[in-house]
Design an enzyme around this catalytic site. Structure first.
Site, short mmCIF file in Angstrom:
data_model
loop_
_atom_site.label_atom_id
_atom_site.label_comp_id
_atom_site.label_asym_id
_atom_site.label_seq_id
_atom_site.Cartn_x
_atom_site.Cartn_y
_atom_site.Cartn_z
CG ASP A 20 -2.06 0.94 1.10
OD1 ASP A 20 -2.28 1.47 -0.01
OD2 ASP A 20 -2.76 1.18 2.11
NE ARG A 24 -1.44 6.78 0.83
CZ ARG A 24 -1.54 5.95 1.85
NH1 ARG A 24 -1.35 6.39 3.07
NH2 ARG A 24 -1.84 4.69 1.66
CG ASN A 68 -7.63 -2.47 -5.72
OD1 ASN A 68 -6.74 -3.23 -5.35
ND2 ASN A 68 -8.02 -1.43 -4.98
C1 FPP Z 1 -2.00 0.01 -3.30
O1 FPP Z 1 -1.50 1.33 -3.27
C2 FPP Z 1 -1.43 -0.72 -4.44
C3 FPP Z 1 -2.14 -1.30 -5.45
C4 FPP Z 1 -3.62 -1.28 -5.51
C5 FPP Z 1 -1.46 -1.97 -6.59
C6 FPP Z 1 -0.24 -2.78 -6.26
C7 FPP Z 1 0.35 -3.35 -7.49
C8 FPP Z 1 1.68 -3.45 -7.76
C9 FPP Z 1 2.72 -3.09 -6.79
C10 FPP Z 1 2.19 -3.92 -9.10
C11 FPP Z 1 1.68 -5.17 -9.73
C12 FPP Z 1 1.89 -6.42 -9.02
C13 FPP Z 1 2.78 -7.44 -9.20
C14 FPP Z 1 2.47 -8.75 -8.56
C15 FPP Z 1 4.05 -7.33 -9.90
P1 FPP Z 1 -2.49 2.55 -3.53
O2 FPP Z 1 -2.57 2.81 -4.98
O3 FPP Z 1 -3.81 2.25 -2.88
O4 FPP Z 1 -1.74 3.71 -2.79
P2 FPP Z 1 -2.42 4.97 -2.11
O5 FPP Z 1 -3.21 4.46 -0.95
O6 FPP Z 1 -1.23 5.78 -1.69
O7 FPP Z 1 -3.26 5.66 -3.15
#
Ligand code: FPP
Length: 243
Positions: A20, A24, A68
């Site tokens: 997560d 940000r 998501n």
């Molecule tokens: C959460 O951060 C992250 C995600 C919803 C996506 C995570 C995906 C990856 C790291 C890449 C793909 C995966 C693999 C297995 C290679 P957020 O976007 O909710 O962050 P925020 O809360 O700061 O907005």
């Protein structure tokens, strides 16, 4: 951690990680959110290798939840592209990964994913099935409630078919029909980025997990942070409801 330090520590067998804070991290730098996911995917690779080197047996990454899909289409497709890139790379490095004993598994509802991704997952799962140094579970289009619902439906069908009686259903039937069937429950769940919730991640399996939270954003997470989480975990007194 060095080998000496590790020798004196009770390592978690299974670690779950909620990646997560990518959005940000990008915003802080005036970048597109997808840039945060890109860096997050790099960190995912580093942590996977490190965890394997120190002897973690199961590592589950929450990359994309059933909720998501509500994100803008461009962001969803950027995440799917990163997932696809990783799967391609894993396929290219198959021999190297096999030598390292890396098993790749997918957890979630694969039918909603792009067809080529499902094909790659199926192949990687099949070709790495006999590897047992570390199992990497990729949770994409994963939701804990959906997982339980899926298990309940499978069991209900067996009851309907007269294969088992309702009163004979026990916890093992549920465990055995989850996507993580056959794996130990997570000992430790890590959530960076200053959020303190599970967000539908391994909700059945996390009944006795230890939690480690941190303000670090996932793209800034390092193997030193994983060490810190493991050292904290090792100090906890796990009683599983006993005394
Ligand atoms: C959460 O951060 C992250 C995600 C919803 C996506 C995570 C995906 C990856 C790291 C890449 C793909 C995966 C693999 C297995 C290679 P957020 O976007 O909710 O962050 P925020 O809360 O700061 O907005």
């Amino acid at each position: 951690m060095t080998k000496n330090e590790l020798a004196n520590i009770s390592l978690p067998r299974h670690i779950g990680i909620i990646m997560d804070g990518n959005g940000r991290w990008a915003k802080q730098r005036g970048l597109e959110r997808s840039e945060g996911h890109k860096k997050g995917a790099e960190v995912f690779r580093v942590i996977t290798e490190y965890a394997r080197d120190i002897g973690i047996e199961y590592l589950t990454f929450y990359a994309f939840s059933t909720e998501n899909w509500r994100r803008p289409a461009a962001e969803v497709s950027a995440i799917m592209n990163l997932f696809r890139d990783y799967l391609f790379e894993a396929q290219e490095r198959e021999e190297e990964n096999k030598a390292k004993g890396m098993r790749i598994r997918y957890i979630g509802e694969r039918s909603a994913l792009p067809e080529d991704i499902v094909k790659l997952i199926n192949e990687l799962e099949k070709n790495s099935a006999d590897k047992n140094a570390i199992t990497i579970n990729l949770a994409v289009n994963y939701g804990g409630r959906d997982e339980i619902l899926h298990a309940v439906r499978t069991i209900a069908k067996k009851v309907e078919a007269g294969e088992i009686k309702a009163e004979d259903i026990d916890l093992n039937h549920i465990d055995g029909n989850l996507f993580t069937a056959g794996q130990p429950d997570p000992d430790l769940i890590i959530r960076p980025s200053g959020e303190y919730r599970l967000s539908n991640f391994l909700i059945w399996q996390a009944a006795y997990s230890e939690f480690w939270f941190s303000d670090i954003l996932w793209p800034d997470f390092t193997s030193d942070d994983l060490d810190k989480a493991i050292i904290d975990y090792a100090k906890r007194n796990r009683r599983f409801g006993g005394v």
